[in-house]
Structures are given as C-alpha cells and as structure tokens.
Write a protein that holds these residues in place. Structure first.
Motif, mmCIF file in Angstrom:
data_model
loop_
_atom_site.group_PDB
_atom_site.id
_atom_site.type_symbol
_atom_site.label_atom_id
_atom_site.label_comp_id
_atom_site.label_asym_id
_atom_site.label_seq_id
_atom_site.Cartn_x
_atom_site.Cartn_y
_atom_site.Cartn_z
ATOM 1 N N ASP A 139 0.825 -1.209 0.000
ATOM 2 C CA ASP A 139 0.000 0.000 0.000
ATOM 3 C C ASP A 139 0.863 1.264 0.000
ATOM 4 O O ASP A 139 0.529 2.253 -0.658
ATOM 5 C CB ASP A 139 -0.926 0.009 1.229
ATOM 6 C CG ASP A 139 -2.015 -1.040 1.140
ATOM 7 O OD1 ASP A 139 -2.362 -1.441 0.008
ATOM 8 O OD2 ASP A 139 -2.524 -1.454 2.192
ATOM 9 N N LEU A 140 1.966 1.219 0.731
ATOM 10 C CA LEU A 140 2.853 2.377 0.764
ATOM 11 C C LEU A 140 3.518 2.592 -0.594
ATOM 12 O O LEU A 140 3.670 3.735 -1.039
ATOM 13 C CB LEU A 140 3.923 2.194 1.843
ATOM 14 C CG LEU A 140 3.414 2.101 3.288
ATOM 15 C CD1 LEU A 140 4.581 1.961 4.257
ATOM 16 C CD2 LEU A 140 2.575 3.326 3.650
ATOM 17 N N ASP A 163 2.236 1.767 -3.422
ATOM 18 C CA ASP A 163 1.196 2.305 -4.303
ATOM 19 C C ASP A 163 1.025 3.799 -4.039
ATOM 20 O O ASP A 163 0.822 4.586 -4.970
ATOM 21 C CB ASP A 163 -0.125 1.577 -4.061
ATOM 22 C CG ASP A 163 -1.177 1.940 -5.104
ATOM 23 O OD1 ASP A 163 -0.905 1.771 -6.307
ATOM 24 O OD2 ASP A 163 -2.262 2.410 -4.716
ATOM 25 N N GLY A 164 1.105 4.199 -2.779
ATOM 26 C CA GLY A 164 1.056 5.622 -2.453
ATOM 27 C C GLY A 164 2.248 6.363 -3.022
ATOM 28 O O GLY A 164 2.116 7.498 -3.505
ATOM 29 N N THR A 170 2.409 9.559 -5.580
ATOM 30 C CA THR A 170 3.244 10.727 -5.289
ATOM 31 C C THR A 170 4.147 11.065 -6.460
ATOM 32 O O THR A 170 4.271 12.232 -6.851
ATOM 33 C CB THR A 170 4.102 10.467 -4.036
ATOM 34 O OG1 THR A 170 3.247 10.346 -2.894
ATOM 35 C CG2 THR A 170 5.084 11.602 -3.799
ATOM 36 N N LEU A 215 -2.577 15.286 0.687
ATOM 37 C CA LEU A 215 -3.446 14.542 1.608
ATOM 38 C C LEU A 215 -4.598 15.410 2.087
ATOM 39 O O LEU A 215 -5.690 14.911 2.371
ATOM 40 C CB LEU A 215 -2.623 14.039 2.797
ATOM 41 C CG LEU A 215 -3.378 13.299 3.906
ATOM 42 C CD1 LEU A 215 -4.062 12.058 3.345
ATOM 43 C CD2 LEU A 215 -2.418 12.931 5.033
ATOM 44 N N VAL A 250 -4.671 10.058 -1.878
ATOM 45 C CA VAL A 250 -3.996 9.032 -1.085
ATOM 46 C C VAL A 250 -2.604 8.813 -1.683
ATOM 47 O O VAL A 250 -2.364 7.841 -2.401
ATOM 48 C CB VAL A 250 -4.804 7.725 -1.042
ATOM 49 C CG1 VAL A 250 -4.131 6.721 -0.108
ATOM 50 C CG2 VAL A 250 -6.227 7.990 -0.578
ATOM 51 N N GLU A 251 -1.701 9.747 -1.386
ATOM 52 C CA GLU A 251 -0.312 9.606 -1.835
ATOM 53 C C GLU A 251 0.464 8.835 -0.770
ATOM 54 O O GLU A 251 -0.131 8.125 0.037
ATOM 55 C CB GLU A 251 0.300 10.981 -2.159
ATOM 56 C CG GLU A 251 -0.110 12.104 -1.229
ATOM 57 C CD GLU A 251 0.372 11.896 0.171
ATOM 58 O OE1 GLU A 251 1.599 11.976 0.391
ATOM 59 O OE2 GLU A 251 -0.454 11.655 1.070
ATOM 60 N N LEU A 252 1.761 8.993 -0.736
ATOM 61 C CA LEU A 252 2.589 8.192 0.164
ATOM 62 C C LEU A 252 2.237 8.404 1.630
ATOM 63 O O LEU A 252 1.994 7.446 2.370
ATOM 64 C CB LEU A 252 4.068 8.517 -0.082
ATOM 65 C CG LEU A 252 5.091 7.760 0.761
ATOM 66 C CD1 LEU A 252 4.879 6.259 0.640
ATOM 67 C CD2 LEU A 252 6.494 8.142 0.317
ATOM 68 N N GLY A 305 -0.499 9.715 2.792
ATOM 69 C CA GLY A 305 -1.890 9.325 2.977
ATOM 70 C C GLY A 305 -2.031 7.827 3.175
ATOM 71 O O GLY A 305 -2.812 7.364 4.016
ATOM 72 N N ALA A 306 -1.265 7.060 2.400
ATOM 73 C CA ALA A 306 -1.305 5.600 2.550
ATOM 74 C C ALA A 306 -0.798 5.197 3.930
ATOM 75 O O ALA A 306 -1.354 4.292 4.570
ATOM 76 C CB ALA A 306 -0.459 4.952 1.460
ATOM 77 N N HIS A 314 -3.530 6.051 6.571
ATOM 78 C CA HIS A 314 -4.641 5.089 6.576
ATOM 79 C C HIS A 314 -4.220 3.750 7.188
ATOM 80 O O HIS A 314 -4.991 3.127 7.921
ATOM 81 C CB HIS A 314 -5.158 4.882 5.156
ATOM 82 C CG HIS A 314 -5.889 6.067 4.608
ATOM 83 N ND1 HIS A 314 -6.902 6.713 5.284
ATOM 84 C CD2 HIS A 314 -5.762 6.738 3.433
ATOM 85 C CE1 HIS A 314 -7.365 7.723 4.574
ATOM 86 N NE2 HIS A 314 -6.683 7.765 3.439
#
Length: 217
Positions: free
Chosen positions: A14-15, A17-18, A22, A164, A169-171, A173-174, A177
């Motif tokens: 997930d990170l 993907d964030g 970014t 954010l 949902v960038e780095l 934001g990930a 969450h």
C-alpha cells in the motif's frame, strides 16, 4: 513500542502504491511548472506594459500564497463556480501552478544571463524572433538553470504530502490510513520517511549529473 517486521511487510504494498501516486503527481506537476513558468517569463517580456505588469502581479500573488491555500481553493472553491476536478487532478494543477512561479524566476534569470552579443548576433543575422528564441536564446538560458530547475523538482516531491489535505492518497496518505486501521504509526511513518529520503537522494544524483553534463557543453 517494538518494530514489527511482519506488519511492515503487510503495509509495504500500500505504501509503494502511495509512492506511485506521489511520483505521478510530482512529475505531472513539474511538467506543468516547467511549461507554465516559461509562459509567464515570455509574457513578462512582451512590449505591452499591461500584459507584463498583469502577469508580474499574478506571479507574485501565487508565489506569496501558501500552496495549501491554493490546493483548497482549486479543490473546494472552484466547484462552487461550476468547475469540479478530481482530487489528483486538482493536486497536480495546484503543484504545477504554484511552482511555475518559481521556475518563471529561474527562467528569467537564465535569459538575463545570456550575453548581449547573442541578441545582437540574432539581429545582425535577421533571424525571426521565434527562431532567435527557439534556436539561440532559450537553449543557452535553460542550460544555465538546469540545477535550479532540478532542485524545484525535489522540493515539489517533498511538498507532495500536502495533497493529503484534499484527499489524495499519496505516500503519506497511505501511511496515515494504514496506521489508522491498526493504531500503529511507527512502521508506516518510518517507512515513508525512508522512501522520501531514497527518492530525494536519487533525484539529487540525477540533477547533479545533468548539471555536470550541461557544464561541459
């Protein structure tokens, strides 16, 4: 609190993907900043006092306004006027618009540093204004300002967590969450910091190599 490597492995996709979001936002915003910054610069050199003074004040206004305020305006205020943009689109435009005012100043300094003799040579050769800019002035100006332009790319990357605030949902934001779901923030926030350092260092290396390359030409 001890480090949990298993948890780190679970949230890493997930990170990453964030991080992808970014990087996309940064590169697209940077492209806008490069192009729009050049437009600002050329408009400020027009003979029309109305045009160049208007552009000057627009650039100063944008540069003097916090990026976060601009992001909020684009994402939350413009829909009230009938212009609704997706979060990522608004973020890219906000980053590009904000940093275009800085690249504009960089271009302006580069153009001012072109020797006067180059302008006189273009006039003596009777080169059309478009060709003089395209083939003589801008190539020399841009070569001089590559390091400064590269530094703004790195700065934009480090400012990307502000997205954010408009639900991109960038780095960061990930990471937020992931931490909110488990109430563990040590691993996600630390990994975010490490990823930012890695990408920033790699970007700096690329910028320095470009600087060295243009310095030899």
């Amino acid at each position: 609190m001890t480090w949990d490597w298993h948890y780190t492995g679970e949230i890493l996709p997930d990170l990453l993907d964030g991080l992808r979001v970014t990087v996309i936002a940064t590169l697209l915003g940077y492209l806008i900043a490069l192009v729009l910054g050049l437009v600002w610069t050329l408009l400020r050199r027009t003979p029309s006092r109305i045009v160049n003074q208007t552009v000057r004040w627009v650039v100063e206004f944008i540069r003097s306004t916090p990026l976060l305020v601009q992001l909020f305006f684009i994402f939350y205020v413009l829909p009230g006027w009938g212009l609704t943009l997706g979060a990522l689109t608004a973020g890219v435009i906000g980053l590009g618009l904000h940093y275009s005012t800085y690249t504009s100043e960089v271009y302006r300094a580069g153009i001012a540093d072109v020797p006067r003799g180059q302008w006189e040579a273009c006039t003596a050769l009777n080169l059309p204004r478009r060709r003089a800019w395209q083939d003589v002035i801008l190539p020399q100006a841009v070569r001089k300002v590559v390091p400064a332009l590269g530094n703004y790319l790195i700065a934009m990357f480090k400012d990307s967590p502000m997205l954010l605030a408009i639900n991109v949902v960038e780095l960061l934001g990930a990471a937020y969450h992931a931490g909110a779901e488990t109430l563990r923030y040590l691993e996600p926030i630390t990994v975010v910091g490490v990823l930012f350092v890695i990408v920033s260092v790699l970007s700096s290396i690329v910028v320095r190599r470009l600087e060295a390359r243009y310095a030899t030409h």
